[in-house]
Design an enzyme around this catalytic site. Structure first.
Site, PDB file in Angstrom:
ATOM      1  CE  LYS A   9      -5.840  -0.597   1.769  1.00 46.19           C
ATOM      2  NZ  LYS A   9      -5.342  -2.296   2.111  1.00 46.19           N
ATOM      3  CE  LYS A  57       2.034   2.706   4.103  1.00 45.72           C
ATOM      4  NZ  LYS A  57       2.503   1.032   3.780  1.00 45.72           N
ATOM      5  CB  THR A  68      -0.546  -0.166   1.465  1.00 46.89           C
ATOM      6  OG1 THR A  68      -1.320  -1.239   1.447  1.00 46.89           O
ATOM      7  CG2 THR A  68      -1.621   1.109   0.785  1.00 46.89           C
TER       8      THR A  68
HETATM    9  P1  NAD Z   1       6.535  -5.788   7.416  1.00 41.94           P
HETATM   10  O1  NAD Z   1       7.134  -4.721   7.962  1.00 41.94           O
HETATM   11  O2  NAD Z   1       5.703  -7.105   8.197  1.00 41.94           O
HETATM   12  O3  NAD Z   1       6.968  -6.318   6.019  1.00 41.94           O
HETATM   13  C1  NAD Z   1       8.034  -5.211   5.250  1.00 41.94           C
HETATM   14  C2  NAD Z   1       8.821  -6.548   4.352  1.00 41.94           C
HETATM   15  O4  NAD Z   1       9.870  -5.492   3.467  1.00 41.94           O
HETATM   16  C3  NAD Z   1       9.968  -6.294   5.986  1.00 41.94           C
HETATM   17  O5  NAD Z   1      10.276  -8.128   6.143  1.00 41.94           O
HETATM   18  C4  NAD Z   1      11.167  -5.439   5.904  1.00 41.94           C
HETATM   19  O6  NAD Z   1      12.317  -6.440   6.070  1.00 41.94           O
HETATM   20  C5  NAD Z   1      10.704  -4.918   4.578  1.00 41.94           C
HETATM   21  N1  NAD Z   1      12.260  -4.448   3.441  1.00 41.94           N
HETATM   22  C6  NAD Z   1      12.039  -2.393   3.742  1.00 41.94           C
HETATM   23  N2  NAD Z   1      12.399  -2.296   2.721  1.00 41.94           N
HETATM   24  C7  NAD Z   1      13.185  -3.317   1.831  1.00 41.94           C
HETATM   25  C8  NAD Z   1      13.984  -3.012   1.556  1.00 41.94           C
HETATM   26  N3  NAD Z   1      15.292  -2.310   0.913  1.00 41.94           N
HETATM   27  N4  NAD Z   1      14.340  -4.263   0.325  1.00 41.94           N
HETATM   28  C9  NAD Z   1      13.836  -5.533   0.942  1.00 41.94           C
HETATM   29  N5  NAD Z   1      13.181  -5.489   1.898  1.00 41.94           N
HETATM   30  C10 NAD Z   1      12.844  -4.546   2.394  1.00 41.94           C
HETATM   31  O7  NAD Z   1       5.098  -5.446   7.012  1.00 41.94           O
HETATM   32  P2  NAD Z   1       3.575  -5.869   6.279  1.00 41.94           P
HETATM   33  O8  NAD Z   1       2.678  -6.173   7.315  1.00 41.94           O
HETATM   34  O9  NAD Z   1       4.037  -7.092   6.014  1.00 41.94           O
HETATM   35  O10 NAD Z   1       2.880  -4.968   4.769  1.00 41.94           O
HETATM   36  C11 NAD Z   1       3.498  -4.989   3.832  1.00 41.94           C
HETATM   37  C12 NAD Z   1       2.779  -3.918   3.145  1.00 41.94           C
HETATM   38  O11 NAD Z   1       0.814  -4.401   3.128  1.00 41.94           O
HETATM   39  C13 NAD Z   1       2.600  -2.257   3.161  1.00 41.94           C
HETATM   40  O12 NAD Z   1       2.667  -1.624   2.123  1.00 41.94           O
HETATM   41  C14 NAD Z   1       0.918  -2.917   4.133  1.00 41.94           C
HETATM   42  O13 NAD Z   1       0.663  -1.735   4.570  1.00 41.94           O
HETATM   43  C15 NAD Z   1      -0.113  -3.367   3.515  1.00 41.94           C
HETATM   44  N6  NAD Z   1      -1.038  -3.907   4.055  1.00 41.94           N
HETATM   45  C16 NAD Z   1      -0.320  -4.796   5.279  1.00 41.94           C
HETATM   46  C17 NAD Z   1      -1.642  -4.944   5.813  1.00 41.94           C
HETATM   47  C18 NAD Z   1      -1.728  -6.064   7.168  1.00 41.94           C
HETATM   48  O14 NAD Z   1      -2.625  -6.708   7.532  1.00 41.94           O
HETATM   49  N7  NAD Z   1      -0.432  -6.072   7.737  1.00 41.94           N
HETATM   50  C19 NAD Z   1      -2.989  -5.738   5.119  1.00 41.94           C
HETATM   51  C20 NAD Z   1      -3.207  -4.721   3.717  1.00 41.94           C
HETATM   52  C21 NAD Z   1      -1.827  -4.143   3.170  1.00 41.94           C
END
Ligand code: NAD
Length: 291
Positions: free
Chosen positions: A162, A237, A87
């Site tokens: 979204k 966010k 997102t």
């Molecule tokens: P998260 O923080 O658990 O995962 C993000 C991952 O990206 C981490 O493991 C981090 O180490 C990695 N990362 C960061 N910088 C990086 C880079 N330069 N290269 C490679 N890896 C890198 O977050 P999440 O909960 O998995 O959410 C991911 C996305 O999905 C976000 O944009 C969030 O808004 C969206 N989202 C999350 C949810 C939820 O319920 N968690 C629901 C819908 C959407």
């Protein structure tokens, strides 16, 4: 299919695991998180992307997406598809798509709803922006990771859908919680309140499917001490992204702005961080009318 997944956090890891379990050849890269079962580790994002037909990203924000995209796009083969499921802001999604398309790479912005539970169960909903050809390439992957993928139009339209959806959700959750707290003070039983509103014109997903009052309506995070679920931090966010987009296109969104301000206060100055976004109900319950 040969697939790279960059970003294997709470969402990316189960999504990648589902692709691998379905028989795809999945290579992953993350700066911190471990690889889930069935996913081969690469030494860098570019290495993971090399030779992949689809490069999927699941990253925290638009700035990180842009930096990862400029690393992986030169490593990708022409005709491959960059599938971003994070997102992020609409403007970053459109910039990344333009950069990919200039290099002969297809690009999709495909943010999801359904949360960590939906990612693990393979029941996410994808809201997708990008070309018909790129959508057709990614469709079998959407079918593995999700139950529904809606093609919303050109690049950026997935993110637009979204944040508009989640702006409605944030506003209706606040309205539902403040109405419950008012009903309490008026001496109206919560079950009666639910029975009326859930079958009257005040009904909404927040009331009917995710009722913020414990012990009332279907089981929801309210019945589990407001453990997320969908964290108030993530709602904040998304509300901020909606306000950034509204600013960019000069749209008047007073209720979205009010919801963003209230969730900011809840998360950053009160006890909302790490709690479900429906914990707005105990917040209102413990307060009096403000001046
Ligand atoms: P998260 O923080 O658990 O995962 C993000 C991952 O990206 C981490 O493991 C981090 O180490 C990695 N990362 C960061 N910088 C990086 C880079 N330069 N290269 C490679 N890896 C890198 O977050 P999440 O909960 O998995 O959410 C991911 C996305 O999905 C976000 O944009 C969030 O808004 C969206 N989202 C999350 C949810 C939820 O319920 N968690 C629901 C819908 C959407």
């Amino acid at each position: 299919m040969k697939i790279a997944v960059i970003g294997l956090g709470n969402m990316g890891a189960p999504m990648a695991a589902n692709l691998a379990a379905a028989g795809h050849e999945v290579t992953g890269f993350d700066t911190a998180a471990p690889m889930p079962d069935g996913v081969m580790a690469a030494a860098s994002a570019a290495e993971a992307a090399k030779g992949a037909e689809v490069v999927m990203t699941m990253l925290p924000n638009g700035a990180i997406l842009k930096s990862v995209a400029s690393e992986v796009i030169p490593a990708m083969s022409p005709g491959a598809v960059l599938l971003d499921c994070s997102t992020v802001d609409v403007a970053s999604a459109r910039e990344v798509a333009a950069e990919a398309e200039a290099a002969g790479i297809g690009a999709l912005d495909a943010p999801v709803s359904g949360g960590v539970g939906g990612a693990a169960a393979g029941t996410l909903t994808f809201m997708v922006g990008g070309s018909d050809a790129a959508f057709a390439t990614a469709k079998p992957l959407f079918e593995i990771m999700g139950q529904k993928a809606v093609h919303c139009g050109p690049a950026g339209n997935g993110q637009a859908a979204k944040i508009c959806n989640n702006m409605i959700l944030g506003v209706t959750m606040i309205a539902t919680c403040e109405a419950f707290a008012l009903a309490d003070k008026l001496g109206l039983d919560r079950q009666a309140m639910f029975d009326v509103v859930s079958t009257s014109s005040g009904y909404s997903w927040s009331m009917n499917a995710y009722c913020p009052a414990p012990g009332v309506g279907p089981t929801s995070p309210a019945d589990n001490g407001y453990k997320p679920g969908f964290a108030a931090d993530l709602m904040l966010k998304d509300l901020r992204l909606s306000q950034q987009a509204a600013e960019d296109v000069d749209a008047d969104t007073p209720m979205g702005a009010a919801a963003a301000a209230l969730y900011a206060r809840f998360v950053e100055q009160e006890d909302g961080a790490g709690r479900d976004f429906s914990a707005m109900l105990p917040r209102f319950e413990s307060r009096n009318r403000e001046g």
